[in-house]
Design a protein around this motif. Sequence first.
Motif, PDB file in Angstrom:
ATOM      1  N   ALA A  17       0.849  -1.201   0.000  1.00  0.00           N
ATOM      2  CA  ALA A  17       0.000   0.000   0.000  1.00  0.00           C
ATOM      3  C   ALA A  17       0.881   1.247   0.000  1.00  0.00           C
ATOM      4  CB  ALA A  17      -0.908  -0.002   1.225  1.00  0.00           C
ATOM      5  N   GLU A  19       3.877   1.444  -1.242  1.00  0.00           N
ATOM      6  CA  GLU A  19       4.447   1.506  -2.585  1.00  0.00           C
ATOM      7  C   GLU A  19       3.480   2.209  -3.545  1.00  0.00           C
ATOM      8  OE1 GLU A  19       7.467  -0.301  -2.945  1.00  0.00           O
ATOM      9  OE2 GLU A  19       7.703   0.663  -4.901  1.00  0.00           O
ATOM     10  N   GLY A  20       2.211   1.797  -3.468  1.00  0.00           N
ATOM     11  CA  GLY A  20       1.201   2.423  -4.330  1.00  0.00           C
ATOM     12  C   GLY A  20       1.017   3.889  -4.005  1.00  0.00           C
ATOM     13  N   THR A  22       3.226   5.963  -2.874  1.00  0.00           N
ATOM     14  CA  THR A  22       4.326   6.784  -3.390  1.00  0.00           C
ATOM     15  C   THR A  22       4.090   7.125  -4.865  1.00  0.00           C
ATOM     16  OG1 THR A  22       5.542   4.779  -3.860  1.00  0.00           O
ATOM     17  CG2 THR A  22       6.091   5.909  -1.819  1.00  0.00           C
ATOM     18  N   VAL A  23       3.557   6.133  -5.615  1.00  0.00           N
ATOM     19  CA  VAL A  23       3.252   6.404  -7.025  1.00  0.00           C
ATOM     20  C   VAL A  23       2.186   7.491  -7.124  1.00  0.00           C
ATOM     21  CG1 VAL A  23       2.342   5.423  -9.150  1.00  0.00           C
ATOM     22  CG2 VAL A  23       3.892   4.085  -7.746  1.00  0.00           C
ATOM     23  N   THR A  24       1.122   7.322  -6.334  1.00  0.00           N
ATOM     24  CA  THR A  24       0.044   8.310  -6.369  1.00  0.00           C
ATOM     25  C   THR A  24       0.558   9.686  -5.986  1.00  0.00           C
ATOM     26  OG1 THR A  24      -1.314   6.504  -5.575  1.00  0.00           O
ATOM     27  CG2 THR A  24      -2.332   8.646  -5.660  1.00  0.00           C
ATOM     28  N   TYR A  27       2.283  11.737  -8.596  1.00  0.00           N
ATOM     29  CA  TYR A  27       1.422  12.360  -9.605  1.00  0.00           C
ATOM     30  C   TYR A  27       1.041  13.785  -9.231  1.00  0.00           C
ATOM     31  CZ  TYR A  27       0.676   8.616 -12.921  1.00  0.00           C
ATOM     32  OH  TYR A  27       0.851   7.691 -13.915  1.00  0.00           O
ATOM     33  N   ARG A  30       3.285  16.149 -11.265  1.00  0.00           N
ATOM     34  CA  ARG A  30       3.417  16.015 -12.715  1.00  0.00           C
ATOM     35  C   ARG A  30       2.494  17.000 -13.410  1.00  0.00           C
ATOM     36  NH1 ARG A  30       3.920   9.540 -13.623  1.00  0.00           N
ATOM     37  NH2 ARG A  30       5.074   9.180 -11.707  1.00  0.00           N
ATOM     38  N   ARG A  31       2.844  17.222 -14.681  1.00  0.00           N
ATOM     39  CA  ARG A  31       2.014  18.114 -15.476  1.00  0.00           C
ATOM     40  C   ARG A  31       0.672  17.448 -15.715  1.00  0.00           C
ATOM     41  NH1 ARG A  31       2.313  19.330 -20.814  1.00  0.00           N
ATOM     42  NH2 ARG A  31       3.854  17.683 -21.074  1.00  0.00           N
ATOM     43  N   MET A  33      -2.688  16.129 -17.424  1.00  0.00           N
ATOM     44  CA  MET A  33      -3.000  15.734 -18.805  1.00  0.00           C
ATOM     45  C   MET A  33      -4.219  16.500 -19.297  1.00  0.00           C
ATOM     46  SD  MET A  33      -1.579  13.277 -20.562  1.00  0.00           S
ATOM     47  CE  MET A  33      -1.827  12.558 -22.159  1.00  0.00           C
ATOM     48  N   LEU A  54      -6.372  20.860 -32.935  1.00  0.00           N
ATOM     49  CA  LEU A  54      -6.547  19.478 -33.386  1.00  0.00           C
ATOM     50  C   LEU A  54      -5.579  19.187 -34.533  1.00  0.00           C
ATOM     51  CD1 LEU A  54     -10.423  19.469 -33.411  1.00  0.00           C
ATOM     52  CD2 LEU A  54      -8.970  18.339 -31.778  1.00  0.00           C
ATOM     53  N   PRO A  55      -5.224  17.908 -34.728  1.00  0.00           N
ATOM     54  CA  PRO A  55      -4.349  17.581 -35.854  1.00  0.00           C
ATOM     55  C   PRO A  55      -5.035  17.858 -37.190  1.00  0.00           C
ATOM     56  CG  PRO A  55      -5.089  15.594 -34.756  1.00  0.00           C
ATOM     57  CD  PRO A  55      -5.509  16.728 -33.906  1.00  0.00           C
ATOM     58  N   ARG A  57      -5.419  16.145 -39.753  1.00  0.00           N
ATOM     59  CA  ARG A  57      -6.223  15.083 -40.353  1.00  0.00           C
ATOM     60  C   ARG A  57      -7.534  14.857 -39.625  1.00  0.00           C
ATOM     61  NH1 ARG A  57      -1.662  10.551 -41.556  1.00  0.00           N
ATOM     62  NH2 ARG A  57      -0.616  11.738 -43.167  1.00  0.00           N
ATOM     63  N   TYR A  58      -7.813  15.644 -38.621  1.00  0.00           N
ATOM     64  CA  TYR A  58      -9.013  15.442 -37.812  1.00  0.00           C
ATOM     65  C   TYR A  58     -10.247  15.394 -38.704  1.00  0.00           C
ATOM     66  CZ  TYR A  58     -12.426  16.003 -34.139  1.00  0.00           C
ATOM     67  OH  TYR A  58     -13.477  15.792 -33.293  1.00  0.00           O
ATOM     68  N   ARG A  59     -11.096  14.409 -38.461  1.00  0.00           N
ATOM     69  CA  ARG A  59     -12.290  14.266 -39.289  1.00  0.00           C
ATOM     70  C   ARG A  59     -13.479  14.892 -38.579  1.00  0.00           C
ATOM     71  NH1 ARG A  59     -10.575   8.590 -40.203  1.00  0.00           N
ATOM     72  NH2 ARG A  59     -12.401   7.935 -39.052  1.00  0.00           N
TER      73      ARG A  59
ATOM     74  N   TYR B 142      -5.317   6.503 -14.165  1.00  0.00           N
ATOM     75  CA  TYR B 142      -3.920   6.504 -14.603  1.00  0.00           C
ATOM     76  C   TYR B 142      -3.778   5.774 -15.938  1.00  0.00           C
ATOM     77  CZ  TYR B 142      -2.465   8.208 -10.020  1.00  0.00           C
ATOM     78  OH  TYR B 142      -2.297   8.956  -8.907  1.00  0.00           O
ATOM     79  N   ARG B 145      -5.199   7.936 -18.604  1.00  0.00           N
ATOM     80  CA  ARG B 145      -4.284   9.036 -18.905  1.00  0.00           C
ATOM     81  C   ARG B 145      -3.287   8.620 -19.975  1.00  0.00           C
ATOM     82  NH1 ARG B 145      -0.879  13.030 -15.706  1.00  0.00           N
ATOM     83  NH2 ARG B 145       1.157  12.657 -16.572  1.00  0.00           N
ATOM     84  N   GLU B 155      -4.994   9.798 -33.500  1.00  0.00           N
ATOM     85  CA  GLU B 155      -5.758  10.901 -34.089  1.00  0.00           C
ATOM     86  C   GLU B 155      -4.906  11.636 -35.123  1.00  0.00           C
ATOM     87  OE1 GLU B 155      -6.667  14.048 -31.436  1.00  0.00           O
ATOM     88  OE2 GLU B 155      -8.575  14.483 -32.386  1.00  0.00           O
ATOM     89  N   ALA B 156      -3.615  11.834 -34.792  1.00  0.00           N
ATOM     90  CA  ALA B 156      -2.735  12.487 -35.762  1.00  0.00           C
ATOM     91  C   ALA B 156      -2.523  11.592 -36.977  1.00  0.00           C
ATOM     92  CB  ALA B 156      -1.397  12.809 -35.107  1.00  0.00           C
ATOM     93  N   GLY B 159      -7.021  10.636 -37.882  1.00  0.00           N
ATOM     94  CA  GLY B 159      -8.075  11.637 -37.780  1.00  0.00           C
ATOM     95  C   GLY B 159      -9.218  11.313 -36.849  1.00  0.00           C
ATOM     96  N   ALA B 160      -9.179  10.155 -36.187  1.00  0.00           N
ATOM     97  CA  ALA B 160     -10.260   9.842 -35.260  1.00  0.00           C
ATOM     98  C   ALA B 160      -9.678   9.192 -34.021  1.00  0.00           C
ATOM     99  CB  ALA B 160     -11.282   8.916 -35.910  1.00  0.00           C
ATOM    100  N   GLU B 197       5.718   1.466 -13.301  1.00  0.00           N
ATOM    101  CA  GLU B 197       5.029   2.170 -12.226  1.00  0.00           C
ATOM    102  C   GLU B 197       3.673   1.546 -11.960  1.00  0.00           C
ATOM    103  OE1 GLU B 197       5.680   6.665 -12.238  1.00  0.00           O
ATOM    104  OE2 GLU B 197       3.588   6.320 -12.750  1.00  0.00           O
ATOM    105  N   ARG B 200       4.082  -1.367  -9.846  1.00  0.00           N
ATOM    106  CA  ARG B 200       4.255  -0.994  -8.437  1.00  0.00           C
ATOM    107  C   ARG B 200       2.935  -0.580  -7.827  1.00  0.00           C
ATOM    108  NH1 ARG B 200       8.022   3.736  -8.450  1.00  0.00           N
ATOM    109  NH2 ARG B 200       7.472   3.940  -6.265  1.00  0.00           N
ATOM    110  N   LEU B 201       2.132   0.111  -8.629  1.00  0.00           N
ATOM    111  CA  LEU B 201       0.876   0.666  -8.111  1.00  0.00           C
ATOM    112  C   LEU B 201      -0.130  -0.429  -7.790  1.00  0.00           C
ATOM    113  CD1 LEU B 201      -0.817   3.250  -7.617  1.00  0.00           C
ATOM    114  CD2 LEU B 201      -1.568   3.071  -9.961  1.00  0.00           C
ATOM    115  N   ASN B 205       0.508  -5.297  -5.782  1.00  0.00           N
ATOM    116  CA  ASN B 205      -0.166  -4.980  -4.523  1.00  0.00           C
ATOM    117  C   ASN B 205      -0.654  -6.267  -3.864  1.00  0.00           C
ATOM    118  OD1 ASN B 205      -2.458  -4.288  -2.761  1.00  0.00           O
ATOM    119  ND2 ASN B 205      -1.981  -2.218  -3.416  1.00  0.00           N
TER     120      ASN B 205
END
Lengths: 204, 389
Positions: A17, A19-20, A22-24, A27, A30-31, A33, A54-55, A57-59, B142, B145, B155-156, B159-160, B197, B200-201, B205
């Motif tokens: 627990a 260990e888990g 520390t991973v959490t 986060y 981190r940047r 998402m 958007l890229p 090629r986005y449809r 996670y 993500r 997508e790149a 396109g979908a 990771e 580990r998570l 466990n």
Amino acid sequence: MPVSQYLANIKDTVQSAWEGMTVTFSYLFRRPMTVQYAGPEKAREKHELVQDTLPSRYRGFLEVDLAICTACNACERACPINVIAIEIEKDPANPKLRVMTRFDIDEGKCMFCGLCVEPCPTGSIQHTREFEGTQRTLSNMVLRFVDPAKPAPPYKVAKGATAFPRAVLGSITRPLVKAWDSPPPPLPIESAEEAMAHAAKKAH
Amino acid sequence: MALDQIFITRKFGPNAEQEMILNMGPQHPSTHGVLNFIVHADGEVMEKAVPEVGYLHRSLEKIGEMVSYAGFMPYSDRVDYLAAMFANEGWALAVEKLLGLEVPPRGQYLRAISCELNRIASHLIALGSTAMDIGAVTPFPYALRERESINDLIEALCGARLTYNYHRIGGVAYDVPPDWTPLCRAWLDHFEKVLDEFDRLISTNEIFLKRLAGLAVIPAAMAIDYGLSGPNLRASGVDFDLRKAHPYGAYPDFQFKAPIGRAYAGLSRGGKVGDCYDRYYCRVLECRESATIVRQALDKLPDGDFINPKAPKKAKPPAGETQSRVESVRGEMAYYVVSDGSERAYRLRVRTGSFTAMGIIEEVSKGLMIADLVALIASLDVVAPEIDR
């Protein structure tokens, strides 16, 4: 269960627990998402639309540039679910020429597969990066590219031409997408006689 | 017998009055879609759990007989929405076989790249949802993500983000966009760290291990009898991978392993070959293998056409029948196509891994607790639209 086993179980559980955790915990630093959808006020001032991130090629919504459409019906035939409706008639002013009186794309039915884009000889029909088209009335999702008052003549491909001048992607579709609460369009056929006449015309 | 009793006996069997009948689903968060289980239970212990399928039937096979060969490609996305690339590839392979069409090497490599990326994306959902169904909520976001990054890459590329419609009869729809390869490589480097990771998570466990060890064991003989395929079959210790046994596309060029179940939970915890933890951990290992396949494919990506220039605009194969098999995420996906020489298929049949996995649930669920049924479904990684088509 012996006491040693019992204690070992507790130790293993706490250890994994930890260990888990520390991973959490990592986060936290981190940047994220997550992307802000509407964008903070600053992005809005700078006119950074979501569509532009958007890229390429986005449809998204389909768009037709009628200035380079040859009225070949290839897209209509390629579509597996009849999203595109094209009507071509003789030009009343000059019966030798044809004009497009209708080019409708039902974005409400479209599954954005891109099969119509591939056979287009001039690249007139393309996917844009527009996707916001929420409507209160489903029939408002139909984009009408031809104004019935001003039928569009087909584009004539010059011999040996490989590149075609196309309007900026999205500049045609964006004004056509209605506001979400706009009223539904009037029904095209009002009376029974009119429906009969329409059917007879179609059969003819 | 009163009418309602007759009805109950017909629907739930002769012992209906002695047993507790529990309907799990169709709107249950852990049944992975619209899926119903009729649980015959004595207290907490199940007599059996009978899956009732058909809630998501969209008659895709019939649609395949109504639209043209090229027009079915976007529909094949909907066979399995988490692994649409494989359904695309299976359909493309079937029609190519009918037409006798070759796929250029670059097209085959791009197919392999897109499929293996899709395999990772689908397995991430499976791993995250297995953990979440058991009660560990953290791994799921996670995993999602990381899946978002794959979605961005795909997508790149096409396109979908979900219904890719990337493969075409004779190749693929688009070439690799510029600057895509380094992005993909960078993500693969990042992803291998993330998997460590993830181990580990949740994978190591102790609570998770003990919950899944020795649970719902499917012996190898039984897995073969019931026609399981894919990771579910390999977790039972059967080394059968279509990519190795009947190689197709670019797979003969790659070095990779097909991980098989080896009681990964540990014998001391009661782990057995073919238990829920093996099915879970085989998927973790497969993610690593898929990453190495993508890496090799990016290294060796040949030049040339990505779609056969001779590919017909309107496919009109000669009369005949054929079958194509691909190793999809949820097992073997097979298309059986009968052509009568016209523009449309005369008959189309889709075989999917989830449907056969549903068949084994009634047998395996005997004697399990009701709470273990959730773990069993999650570890089999069934997706409701793929069961019903």
